[in-house]
Scaffold this motif. Structure first.
Motif, PDB file in Angstrom:
ATOM      1  N   PRO A  57       7.290   4.864 -11.870  1.00 43.03           N
ATOM      2  CA  PRO A  57       7.184   5.904 -10.841  1.00 43.03           C
ATOM      3  C   PRO A  57       7.986   5.560  -9.590  1.00 43.03           C
ATOM      4  N   ALA A  58       8.264   6.597  -8.800  1.00 51.75           N
ATOM      5  CA  ALA A  58       9.078   6.414  -7.595  1.00 51.75           C
ATOM      6  C   ALA A  58       8.463   5.411  -6.635  1.00 51.75           C
ATOM      7  N   LEU A  59       7.145   5.376  -6.542  1.00 51.78           N
ATOM      8  CA  LEU A  59       6.489   4.454  -5.613  1.00 51.78           C
ATOM      9  C   LEU A  59       6.738   2.997  -5.993  1.00 51.78           C
ATOM     10  N   THR A  60       6.800   2.713  -7.281  1.00 49.43           N
ATOM     11  CA  THR A  60       7.101   1.354  -7.731  1.00 49.43           C
ATOM     12  C   THR A  60       8.519   0.964  -7.333  1.00 49.43           C
ATOM     13  N   ILE A  61       9.437   1.889  -7.505  1.00 50.02           N
ATOM     14  CA  ILE A  61      10.830   1.638  -7.138  1.00 50.02           C
ATOM     15  C   ILE A  61      10.965   1.434  -5.629  1.00 50.02           C
ATOM     16  N   LEU A  62      10.261   2.239  -4.855  1.00 52.67           N
ATOM     17  CA  LEU A  62      10.324   2.105  -3.401  1.00 52.67           C
ATOM     18  C   LEU A  62       9.668   0.808  -2.929  1.00 52.67           C
ATOM     19  N   GLY A  63       8.622   0.395  -3.639  1.00 53.79           N
ATOM     20  CA  GLY A  63       8.002  -0.891  -3.321  1.00 53.79           C
ATOM     21  C   GLY A  63       8.988  -2.022  -3.506  1.00 53.79           C
ATOM     22  N   HIS A  64       9.768  -1.934  -4.581  1.00 52.98           N
ATOM     23  CA  HIS A  64      10.806  -2.939  -4.842  1.00 52.98           C
ATOM     24  C   HIS A  64      11.850  -2.938  -3.726  1.00 52.98           C
ATOM     25  N   LEU A  65      12.309  -1.756  -3.320  1.00 47.27           N
ATOM     26  CA  LEU A  65      13.340  -1.660  -2.299  1.00 47.27           C
ATOM     27  C   LEU A  65      12.831  -2.118  -0.933  1.00 47.27           C
ATOM     28  N   PHE A  66      11.539  -1.916  -0.685  1.00 45.65           N
ATOM     29  CA  PHE A  66      10.969  -2.325   0.595  1.00 45.65           C
ATOM     30  C   PHE A  66      10.858  -3.848   0.698  1.00 45.65           C
ATOM     31  N   SER A  67      10.416  -4.484  -0.372  1.00 52.27           N
ATOM     32  CA  SER A  67      10.082  -5.910  -0.276  1.00 52.27           C
ATOM     33  C   SER A  67      11.106  -6.825  -0.942  1.00 52.27           C
ATOM     34  N   TRP A  68      12.204  -6.264  -1.468  1.00 55.50           N
ATOM     35  CA  TRP A  68      13.176  -7.073  -2.195  1.00 55.50           C
ATOM     36  C   TRP A  68      13.623  -8.278  -1.362  1.00 55.50           C
ATOM     37  N   GLY A  69      13.475  -9.468  -1.952  1.00 61.41           N
ATOM     38  CA  GLY A  69      13.992 -10.683  -1.345  1.00 61.41           C
ATOM     39  C   GLY A  69      13.152 -11.273  -0.230  1.00 61.41           C
ATOM     40  N   LEU A  70      12.125 -10.552   0.220  1.00 65.11           N
ATOM     41  CA  LEU A  70      11.380 -11.023   1.397  1.00 65.11           C
ATOM     42  C   LEU A  70      10.491 -12.222   1.094  1.00 65.11           C
ATOM     43  N   THR A  71      10.042 -12.342  -0.142  1.00 66.89           N
ATOM     44  CA  THR A  71       9.132 -13.435  -0.480  1.00 66.89           C
ATOM     45  C   THR A  71       9.780 -14.453  -1.421  1.00 66.89           C
TER      46      THR A  71
END
Length: 200
Positions: free
Chosen positions: A89-103
């Protein structure tokens, strides 16, 4: 010698590998806290050879930003495509784009571009151009994911895809800055707040 002229010395290093090493050094320490001597030591290339092949410290920094841009956006776009093809779903993709690389523990905290913005602001036109270009491309990825989510009614339509994308990106940049400052932030919690906000 050939024809009465000295042949140039054969280069003994790989440009991409050297830029990769220097990129991580700038990422870890920032531009102003990184000396040319440290760059030489990290790369293992003599100072004059570095200057001749790749340029001075400022030029090396711009090359590092360019390399980061290419790597980060390619990785994000490929993962977004993979998630879409898997039917996520789009929310999963947006979660990835929001937190990519931060942790990630594979590289320094935060994001090289966010660090560049924090260090330079608008004082260096070349750096400003590099960071603006990067964030415009990142914004495009986020907005496209939001637009698809709005089309299938997974994402709120109360604001345009670009307005929502800008808000999400600004939140990500702010979080990156806090992480870079050594502040302990719950990335998953911040991500969930935004996903709840975006949900239709």
């Amino acid at each position: 010698m050939k024809g009465g002229h000295f042949l140039p010395a054969k280069k003994t290093f790989d440009d991409d590998q050297v830029i990769e090493q220097i990129m991580h050094l700038f990422w870890q320490q920032g531009y102003y806290h990184t000396s040319m001597d440290e760059i030489v030591a990290t790369s293992g290339v003599k100072k004059q050879s570095l200057y001749n092949a790749l340029g001075d410290k400022h030029t090396l920094y711009l090359k590092a930003l360019q390399r980061y841009h290419q790597q980060a956006l390619t990785a994000c776009a490929q993962e977004t495509q993979r998630l879409e093809q898997a039917g996520e779903p789009a929310l999963t993709i947006l979660g990835h784009l929001f937190s990519w690389g931060l942790t990630s523990t594979d590289h320094p905290a935060g994001d090289l571009m966010a660090n560049a913005v924090a260090e330079f602001g608008t004082t260096d036109p070349d750096v400003q151009h590099a960071t603006t270009w990067f964030y415009d491309d990142y914004l495009t990825l986020i907005a496209a994911a939001i637009l698809k989510g709005q089309a299938n009614q997974q994402i709120t339509n109360h604001q345009s895809s670009m307005t929502l994308a800008q808000s999400l990106l600004e939140a990500r940049i702010g979080l990156q800055t806090r992480l870079r400052q050594g502040s302990l932030q719950d990335v998953d919690q911040r991500q969930q707040v935004w996903l709840d906000f975006l949900k239709a």
